[in-house]
Design a protein around this motif. Structure first.
Motif, PDB file in Angstrom:
ATOM      1  N   HIS A   1      -0.206 -18.349 -18.321  1.00 11.32           N
ATOM      2  CA  HIS A   1      -0.313 -17.381 -19.432  1.00 11.32           C
ATOM      3  C   HIS A   1      -0.749 -18.121 -20.683  1.00 11.32           C
ATOM      4  N   GLY A   2      -1.814 -18.920 -20.514  1.00 10.10           N
ATOM      5  CA  GLY A   2      -2.416 -19.627 -21.646  1.00 10.10           C
ATOM      6  C   GLY A   2      -3.529 -18.791 -22.245  1.00 10.10           C
ATOM      7  N   THR A   3      -4.640 -19.442 -22.595  1.00  8.71           N
ATOM      8  CA  THR A   3      -5.749 -18.763 -23.253  1.00  8.71           C
ATOM      9  C   THR A   3      -6.239 -17.566 -22.420  1.00  8.71           C
ATOM     10  N   VAL A   4      -6.543 -17.804 -21.171  1.00  9.35           N
ATOM     11  CA  VAL A   4      -7.113 -16.744 -20.329  1.00  9.35           C
ATOM     12  C   VAL A   4      -6.024 -15.802 -19.822  1.00  9.35           C
TER      13      VAL A   4
ATOM     14  N   GLY B   1       4.407 -19.730 -14.875  1.00  6.18           N
ATOM     15  CA  GLY B   1       3.899 -20.884 -15.621  1.00  6.18           C
ATOM     16  C   GLY B   1       4.351 -22.122 -14.899  1.00  6.18           C
ATOM     17  N   ARG B   2       4.229 -23.253 -15.583  1.00  2.00           N
ATOM     18  CA  ARG B   2       4.625 -24.496 -14.938  1.00  2.00           C
ATOM     19  C   ARG B   2       6.104 -24.508 -14.599  1.00  2.00           C
TER      20      ARG B   2
ATOM     21  N   ALA C   1      -4.981 -18.118 -13.324  1.00  6.07           N
ATOM     22  CA  ALA C   1      -5.597 -18.665 -14.543  1.00  6.07           C
ATOM     23  C   ALA C   1      -4.828 -19.904 -14.959  1.00  6.07           C
ATOM     24  N   SER C   2      -4.379 -20.663 -13.956  1.00 13.44           N
ATOM     25  CA  SER C   2      -3.732 -21.941 -14.255  1.00 13.44           C
ATOM     26  C   SER C   2      -4.792 -23.034 -14.137  1.00 13.44           C
TER      27      SER C   2
ATOM     28  N   SER D   1      -2.307 -26.744  -8.191  1.00 12.63           N
ATOM     29  CA  SER D   1      -0.922 -26.489  -7.782  1.00 12.63           C
ATOM     30  C   SER D   1      -0.652 -25.059  -7.337  1.00 12.63           C
TER      31      SER D   1
ATOM     32  N   SER E   1      -9.835 -17.694 -11.984  1.00 12.93           N
ATOM     33  CA  SER E   1     -10.754 -18.310 -12.953  1.00 12.93           C
ATOM     34  C   SER E   1     -10.639 -19.827 -12.811  1.00 12.93           C
ATOM     35  N   ASN E   2      -9.578 -20.262 -12.143  1.00 13.67           N
ATOM     36  CA  ASN E   2      -9.302 -21.687 -11.910  1.00 13.67           C
ATOM     37  C   ASN E   2     -10.189 -22.206 -10.775  1.00 13.67           C
TER      38      ASN E   2
ATOM     39  N   ALA F   1     -17.742 -18.939 -21.630  1.00 13.84           N
ATOM     40  CA  ALA F   1     -16.335 -19.302 -21.817  1.00 13.84           C
ATOM     41  C   ALA F   1     -15.759 -18.399 -22.900  1.00 13.84           C
ATOM     42  N   GLY F   2     -14.439 -18.433 -23.017  1.00  7.13           N
ATOM     43  CA  GLY F   2     -13.764 -17.611 -24.032  1.00  7.13           C
ATOM     44  C   GLY F   2     -12.726 -16.738 -23.368  1.00  7.13           C
TER      45      GLY F   2
ATOM     46  N   THR G   1     -13.511 -14.173 -20.114  1.00  4.51           N
ATOM     47  CA  THR G   1     -13.005 -14.724 -18.853  1.00  4.51           C
ATOM     48  C   THR G   1     -11.931 -13.802 -18.272  1.00  4.51           C
TER      49      THR G   1
HETATM   50  N1  LIG Z   1     -10.823 -20.839 -21.326  1.00  4.22           N
HETATM   51  C1  LIG Z   1     -11.970 -20.443 -20.812  1.00  4.22           C
HETATM   52  O1  LIG Z   1     -12.883 -19.999 -21.520  1.00  4.22           O
HETATM   53  C2  LIG Z   1     -12.181 -20.505 -19.323  1.00  4.22           C
HETATM   54  C3  LIG Z   1     -13.380 -20.001 -18.784  1.00  4.22           C
HETATM   55  C4  LIG Z   1     -13.554 -20.001 -17.386  1.00  4.22           C
HETATM   56  C5  LIG Z   1     -12.563 -20.538 -16.582  1.00  4.22           C
HETATM   57  N2  LIG Z   1     -11.433 -21.062 -17.149  1.00  4.22           N
HETATM   58  C6  LIG Z   1     -10.401 -21.604 -16.277  1.00  4.22           C
HETATM   59  O2  LIG Z   1      -9.274 -20.750 -16.342  1.00  4.22           O
HETATM   60  C7  LIG Z   1      -8.076 -21.510 -16.212  1.00  4.22           C
HETATM   61  C8  LIG Z   1      -7.181 -21.262 -17.424  1.00  4.22           C
HETATM   62  O3  LIG Z   1      -7.838 -21.696 -18.596  1.00  4.22           O
HETATM   63  P1  LIG Z   1      -7.124 -21.589 -20.018  1.00  4.22           P
HETATM   64  O4  LIG Z   1      -8.181 -21.886 -21.011  1.00  4.22           O
HETATM   65  O5  LIG Z   1      -6.362 -20.323 -20.107  1.00  4.22           O
HETATM   66  O6  LIG Z   1      -6.098 -22.818 -19.951  1.00  4.22           O
HETATM   67  P2  LIG Z   1      -4.719 -23.009 -20.770  1.00  4.22           P
HETATM   68  O7  LIG Z   1      -4.765 -22.258 -22.047  1.00  4.22           O
HETATM   69  O8  LIG Z   1      -4.472 -24.461 -20.767  1.00  4.22           O
HETATM   70  O9  LIG Z   1      -3.626 -22.284 -19.862  1.00  4.22           O
HETATM   71  C9  LIG Z   1      -3.277 -22.782 -18.632  1.00  4.22           C
HETATM   72  C10 LIG Z   1      -2.040 -22.071 -18.164  1.00  4.22           C
HETATM   73  O10 LIG Z   1      -1.792 -22.532 -16.826  1.00  4.22           O
HETATM   74  C11 LIG Z   1      -0.434 -22.806 -16.701  1.00  4.22           C
HETATM   75  N3  LIG Z   1      -0.230 -23.822 -15.701  1.00  4.22           N
HETATM   76  C12 LIG Z   1      -0.634 -25.112 -15.723  1.00  4.22           C
HETATM   77  N4  LIG Z   1      -0.224 -25.731 -14.613  1.00  4.22           N
HETATM   78  C13 LIG Z   1       0.447 -24.809 -13.883  1.00  4.22           C
HETATM   79  C14 LIG Z   1       1.126 -24.824 -12.657  1.00  4.22           C
HETATM   80  N5  LIG Z   1       1.220 -25.962 -11.965  1.00  4.22           N
HETATM   81  N6  LIG Z   1       1.696 -23.681 -12.190  1.00  4.22           N
HETATM   82  C15 LIG Z   1       1.635 -22.547 -12.916  1.00  4.22           C
HETATM   83  N7  LIG Z   1       1.009 -22.475 -14.110  1.00  4.22           N
HETATM   84  C16 LIG Z   1       0.438 -23.590 -14.578  1.00  4.22           C
HETATM   85  C17 LIG Z   1       0.048 -23.251 -18.054  1.00  4.22           C
HETATM   86  O11 LIG Z   1       1.439 -22.974 -18.062  1.00  4.22           O
HETATM   87  P3  LIG Z   1       2.447 -23.454 -19.199  1.00  4.22           P
HETATM   88  O12 LIG Z   1       2.231 -22.458 -20.301  1.00  4.22           O
HETATM   89  O13 LIG Z   1       3.761 -23.332 -18.571  1.00  4.22           O
HETATM   90  O14 LIG Z   1       2.025 -24.848 -19.557  1.00  4.22           O
HETATM   91  C18 LIG Z   1      -0.779 -22.351 -18.990  1.00  4.22           C
HETATM   92  O15 LIG Z   1      -0.104 -21.135 -19.212  1.00  4.22           O
HETATM   93  C19 LIG Z   1      -8.506 -22.983 -16.099  1.00  4.22           C
HETATM   94  O16 LIG Z   1      -8.525 -23.340 -14.741  1.00  4.22           O
HETATM   95  C20 LIG Z   1      -9.909 -22.985 -16.665  1.00  4.22           C
HETATM   96  O17 LIG Z   1     -10.739 -23.981 -16.103  1.00  4.22           O
HETATM   97  C21 LIG Z   1     -11.207 -21.040 -18.497  1.00  4.22           C
END
Ligand SMILES: NC(=O)c1ccc[n+]([C@@H]2O[C@H](COP(=O)([O-])OP(=O)(O)OC[C@H]3O[C@@H](n4cnc5c(N)ncnc54)[C@H](OP(=O)(O)O)[C@@H]3O)[C@@H](O)[C@H]2O)c1
Length: 361
Positions: free
Chosen positions: A11-14, A44-45, A96-97, A101, A119-120, A339-340, A344
């Motif tokens: 539950h991060g950015t995406v 989440g983690r 969307a992690s 894992s 999206s991961n 991206a964004g 996403t």
């Molecule tokens: N941002 C973009 O524009 C974009 C575009 C296309 C694809 N993506 C992909 O989408 C995914 C998410 O991107 P994001 O930008 O949202 O990243 P982010 O803001 O870093 O969020 C990642 C989330 O994943 C959780 N997480 C990490 N490890 C985990 C695990 N082992 N088990 C469960 N949850 C876990 C984190 O949990 P915690 O809060 O507990 O740390 C956090 O809530 C990535 O794989 C990225 O490559 C992103």
């Protein structure tokens, strides 16, 4: 009314935006599709939180519920989450992690009859010697219960365009793509005469790069996208078979981020010279992924003629150009922000709604 339960992993950015959009659009989907979509769990983690009445909660309540419980293990293990979600005609895991894992949970969910949307990229890029990768790709190819549009180009219709070309009997000759907004932003600056190290620092300051820009400059993210496109075309290839040009100088691979940023000027002369040569040939430097049906798959710096849509691209936008038997002289092109959070998340939700149509009938 049919009921679709989403398990939001990350539950991060995406992931946060998926929750926001589901809360905002839920009434419209009830009306338009006779489909009740709710967030049934957030992971989440630190564990899984089941949200029995997620659909009635606001996005703020949902996120607060996760925070308040500190993501403590009040819910089941993620691999056991599907049977724990009640009151649903279909369950879809939304990954969307980051990293690999969630892979076991995705496989367990598919085995239990649920769907998966990613999206991961990491689970889809696992080596094919890993039986979990084979399971994921089997479900992806049948298209019935696993979708991964947002892994390439975020919300842009990249995977679906490629699948439609293939499903309608076209033959791909070559896909060329500028699939990284980070590289796009950096090399647009370099083309304007900005030294490479300054362009990287500017991109970092503007939030285009990962916290450690080496994660972008290594080319791994683009290589994973090239791998996913290749496997979508039916190629049985692994990441280590892709030719990847890293822009991280070897001497700076293992130093701190600060030392890396301070030392990156050692690449300025060479990259500046390549950019100047490209300009003299009416071309521009781009970090390009090239995918063919049976030849080399490569990602790296290329001088691309300005007369092509790829060469003319400016800024962080992505472009995917599909040259096929039917679209040969003029390739079919998908371009836009790659991206964004909003785009996403929308890409993931679009996949979930498409899956739901098959899963809840
Ligand atoms: N941002 C973009 O524009 C974009 C575009 C296309 C694809 N993506 C992909 O989408 C995914 C998410 O991107 P994001 O930008 O949202 O990243 P982010 O803001 O870093 O969020 C990642 C989330 O994943 C959780 N997480 C990490 N490890 C985990 C695990 N082992 N088990 C469960 N949850 C876990 C984190 O949990 P915690 O809060 O507990 O740390 C956090 O809530 C990535 O794989 C990225 O490559 C992103």
């Amino acid at each position: 009314m049919k009921r679709l339960a989403l398990v939001q992993i990350g539950h991060g950015t995406v992931g946060g935006d998926v929750i926001r959009q589901v809360v905002a659009q839920r009434a419209q989907w009830q009306e338009a599709f006779d489909l009740d979509v709710r967030i049934a769990a957030v992971a989440g983690r630190h564990g899984v939180v089941l949200i029995e009445d997620g659909g009635e909660l606001s996005e703020g309540d949902l996120l607060n519920a996760c925070e308040r419980r500190g993501m403590s293990a009040t819910g089941p293990a993620l691999t056991e989450v599907v049977p724990a979600v009640g009151n649903a005609d279909a369950v879809i895991l939304m990954d969307a992690s980051a990293g690999e894992s969630a892979t076991d949970a995705l496989v367990a969910a598919l085995d239990a009859g649920a769907g998966a949307v990613l999206s991961n990229k990491a689970p889809m890029a696992l080596p094919l010697s890993d039986p979990r990768a084979v399971t994921l790709w089997d479900h992806a190819r049948s298209g019935e219960r696993l979708k991964y549009e947002a892994t390439c180009g975020a919300g842009l219709p990249v995977i679906s365009t490629l699948q439609t070309l293939l499903n309608t009997g076209d033959d791909v000759i070559e896909i060329t793509a500028a699939a990284s907004g980070t590289f796009g932003a950096i090399f647009s600056s370099v083309a304007r005469g900005v030294p490479f190290s300054i362009a990287v620092a500017d991109a970092k300051a503007a939030g285009y790069t990962e916290p450690d820009p080496r994660d972008d400059l290594s080319g791994l993210d683009v290589a994973r996208k090239a791998l996913i496109l290749s496997r979508t075309m039916g190629r049985r290839v692994d990441l280590d078979e892709i030719e990847v040009e890293s822009l991280v100088p070897e001497s700076l691979a293992d130093v701190s981020i600060e030392t890396f940023m301070a030392g990156l000027g050692i690449s300025n002369a060479e990259i500046g010279a390549q950019a100047a040569k490209a300009i003299s040939e009416r071309a521009s430097l781009k970090y390009v992924a090239t995918v063919t049906p049976d030849g080399d798959i490569a990602v790296g710096l290329r001088a691309v003629p300005l007369s092509t849509v790829l060469g003319a691209l400016q800024g962080p936008e992505n472009i995917f150009s599909f040259r096929t038997r039917r679209y040969d002289a003029y390739p079919t092109v998908v371009s836009g922000p790659g991206a964004g959070a909003a785009v996403t998340a929308a890409g993931m939700i679009g996949d979930a709604l498409n899956l739901a149509r098959d899963m809840v009938k």
